[in-house]
Design a protein around this motif. Sequence first.
Motif, PDB file in Angstrom:
ATOM      1  N   ASP A   2       0.822  -1.208   0.000  1.00 54.45           N
ATOM      2  CA  ASP A   2       0.000   0.000   0.000  1.00 54.45           C
ATOM      3  C   ASP A   2       0.859   1.262   0.000  1.00 54.45           C
ATOM      4  N   GLU A   3       1.953   1.230   0.752  1.00 56.97           N
ATOM      5  CA  GLU A   3       2.849   2.386   0.804  1.00 56.97           C
ATOM      6  C   GLU A   3       3.464   2.666  -0.567  1.00 56.97           C
ATOM      7  N   LEU A   4       3.822   1.611  -1.286  1.00 57.09           N
ATOM      8  CA  LEU A   4       4.402   1.764  -2.621  1.00 57.09           C
ATOM      9  C   LEU A   4       3.379   2.376  -3.579  1.00 57.09           C
ATOM     10  N   LYS A   5       2.145   1.903  -3.512  1.00 61.08           N
ATOM     11  CA  LYS A   5       1.088   2.456  -4.366  1.00 61.08           C
ATOM     12  C   LYS A   5       0.859   3.937  -4.050  1.00 61.08           C
ATOM     13  N   ARG A   6       0.826   4.272  -2.756  1.00 58.53           N
ATOM     14  CA  ARG A   6       0.624   5.661  -2.353  1.00 58.53           C
ATOM     15  C   ARG A   6       1.773   6.532  -2.835  1.00 58.53           C
ATOM     16  N   TRP A   7       2.998   6.047  -2.697  1.00 59.15           N
ATOM     17  CA  TRP A   7       4.177   6.796  -3.134  1.00 59.15           C
ATOM     18  C   TRP A   7       4.124   7.058  -4.639  1.00 59.15           C
ATOM     19  N   LYS A   8       3.761   6.028  -5.419  1.00 58.18           N
ATOM     20  CA  LYS A   8       3.669   6.185  -6.876  1.00 58.18           C
ATOM     21  C   LYS A   8       2.594   7.203  -7.242  1.00 58.18           C
ATOM     22  N   HIS A   9       1.448   7.126  -6.555  1.00 59.14           N
ATOM     23  CA  HIS A   9       0.356   8.062  -6.823  1.00 59.14           C
ATOM     24  C   HIS A   9       0.773   9.476  -6.460  1.00 59.14           C
ATOM     25  N   VAL A  13       0.941  12.855  -8.864  1.00 57.52           N
ATOM     26  CA  VAL A  13       0.195  14.083  -8.566  1.00 57.52           C
ATOM     27  C   VAL A  13       1.142  15.263  -8.374  1.00 57.52           C
ATOM     28  N   ASN A  14       2.298  15.037  -7.747  1.00 55.43           N
ATOM     29  CA  ASN A  14       3.256  16.119  -7.507  1.00 55.43           C
ATOM     30  C   ASN A  14       3.832  16.690  -8.796  1.00 55.43           C
ATOM     31  N   LYS A  15       3.809  15.929  -9.871  1.00 61.04           N
ATOM     32  CA  LYS A  15       4.338  16.394 -11.154  1.00 61.04           C
ATOM     33  C   LYS A  15       3.254  16.986 -12.046  1.00 61.04           C
ATOM     34  N   PHE A  16       2.030  16.990 -11.552  1.00 55.86           N
ATOM     35  CA  PHE A  16       0.901  17.540 -12.293  1.00 55.86           C
ATOM     36  C   PHE A  16       1.075  19.053 -12.411  1.00 55.86           C
ATOM     37  N   VAL A  17       0.891  19.594 -13.599  1.00 53.95           N
ATOM     38  CA  VAL A  17       1.064  21.030 -13.830  1.00 53.95           C
ATOM     39  C   VAL A  17      -0.286  21.738 -13.664  1.00 53.95           C
ATOM     40  N   VAL A  18      -0.276  22.797 -12.853  1.00 52.68           N
ATOM     41  CA  VAL A  18      -1.477  23.606 -12.621  1.00 52.68           C
ATOM     42  C   VAL A  18      -1.193  25.042 -13.035  1.00 52.68           C
ATOM     43  N   GLU A  19      -2.245  25.824 -13.177  1.00 50.40           N
ATOM     44  CA  GLU A  19      -2.096  27.243 -13.505  1.00 50.40           C
ATOM     45  C   GLU A  19      -2.119  28.030 -12.201  1.00 50.40           C
ATOM     46  N   ARG A  20      -0.980  28.628 -11.847  1.00 50.46           N
ATOM     47  CA  ARG A  20      -0.875  29.422 -10.627  1.00 50.46           C
ATOM     48  C   ARG A  20      -1.030  30.889 -10.994  1.00 50.46           C
ATOM     49  N   VAL A  21      -1.928  31.555 -10.287  1.00 50.63           N
ATOM     50  CA  VAL A  21      -2.179  32.972 -10.526  1.00 50.63           C
ATOM     51  C   VAL A  21      -1.209  33.769  -9.664  1.00 50.63           C
ATOM     52  N   THR A  22      -0.489  34.699 -10.288  1.00 51.87           N
ATOM     53  CA  THR A  22       0.433  35.556  -9.544  1.00 51.87           C
ATOM     54  C   THR A  22       0.092  37.021  -9.797  1.00 51.87           C
ATOM     55  N   PRO A  32       2.365  28.364 -15.465  1.00 50.54           N
ATOM     56  CA  PRO A  32       2.299  26.920 -15.241  1.00 50.54           C
ATOM     57  C   PRO A  32       3.283  26.536 -14.136  1.00 50.54           C
ATOM     58  N   THR A  33       2.805  25.755 -13.171  1.00 48.63           N
ATOM     59  CA  THR A  33       3.613  25.377 -12.015  1.00 48.63           C
ATOM     60  C   THR A  33       3.324  23.923 -11.656  1.00 48.63           C
ATOM     61  N   MET A  34       4.371  23.182 -11.355  1.00 47.20           N
ATOM     62  CA  MET A  34       4.169  21.808 -10.889  1.00 47.20           C
ATOM     63  C   MET A  34       3.546  21.857  -9.500  1.00 47.20           C
ATOM     64  N   SER A  35       2.583  20.985  -9.247  1.00 42.89           N
ATOM     65  CA  SER A  35       1.857  21.042  -7.986  1.00 42.89           C
ATOM     66  C   SER A  35       2.766  20.866  -6.771  1.00 42.89           C
ATOM     67  N   GLN A  36       3.911  20.219  -6.937  1.00 44.18           N
ATOM     68  CA  GLN A  36       4.822  20.050  -5.810  1.00 44.18           C
ATOM     69  C   GLN A  36       5.431  21.377  -5.356  1.00 44.18           C
ATOM     70  N   HIS A  37       5.346  22.412  -6.187  1.00 45.26           N
ATOM     71  CA  HIS A  37       5.895  23.716  -5.840  1.00 45.26           C
ATOM     72  C   HIS A  37       4.853  24.672  -5.259  1.00 45.26           C
ATOM     73  N   LEU A  38       3.618  24.197  -5.091  1.00 51.78           N
ATOM     74  CA  LEU A  38       2.589  25.042  -4.496  1.00 51.78           C
ATOM     75  C   LEU A  38       2.867  25.214  -3.009  1.00 51.78           C
ATOM     76  N   LYS A  39       2.578  26.390  -2.512  1.00 58.76           N
ATOM     77  CA  LYS A  39       2.747  26.720  -1.100  1.00 58.76           C
ATOM     78  C   LYS A  39       1.414  27.208  -0.542  1.00 58.76           C
TER      79      LYS A  39
END
Length: 70
Positions: A2-9, A13-22, A32-39
């Motif tokens: 289960d931990e491996l599946k969660r880590w892969k998921h 998701v962390n590499k998913f690109v979102v539109e960040r408004v600045t 465009p910002t990778m979701s892992q860089h959201l604060k």
Amino acid sequence: VDELKRWKHDSKVNKFVVERVTIREKKISIEPTMSQHLKVGCIIKLKNNEIVPADCIVLQTGEENGICYI
């Protein structure tokens, strides 16, 4: 297992690109910002059927009656 599946998921998701408004010098831009860089405090623009990459508060919806389905 289960931990491996969660880590892969999470990695996907962390590499998913979102539109960040600045806002800089009274100018609004969308970057465009990778979701892992959201604060905490980031404003993101989501479109229909997009993955919600983090805990979010809905500020506005395009629906006339203000409904937002998550």
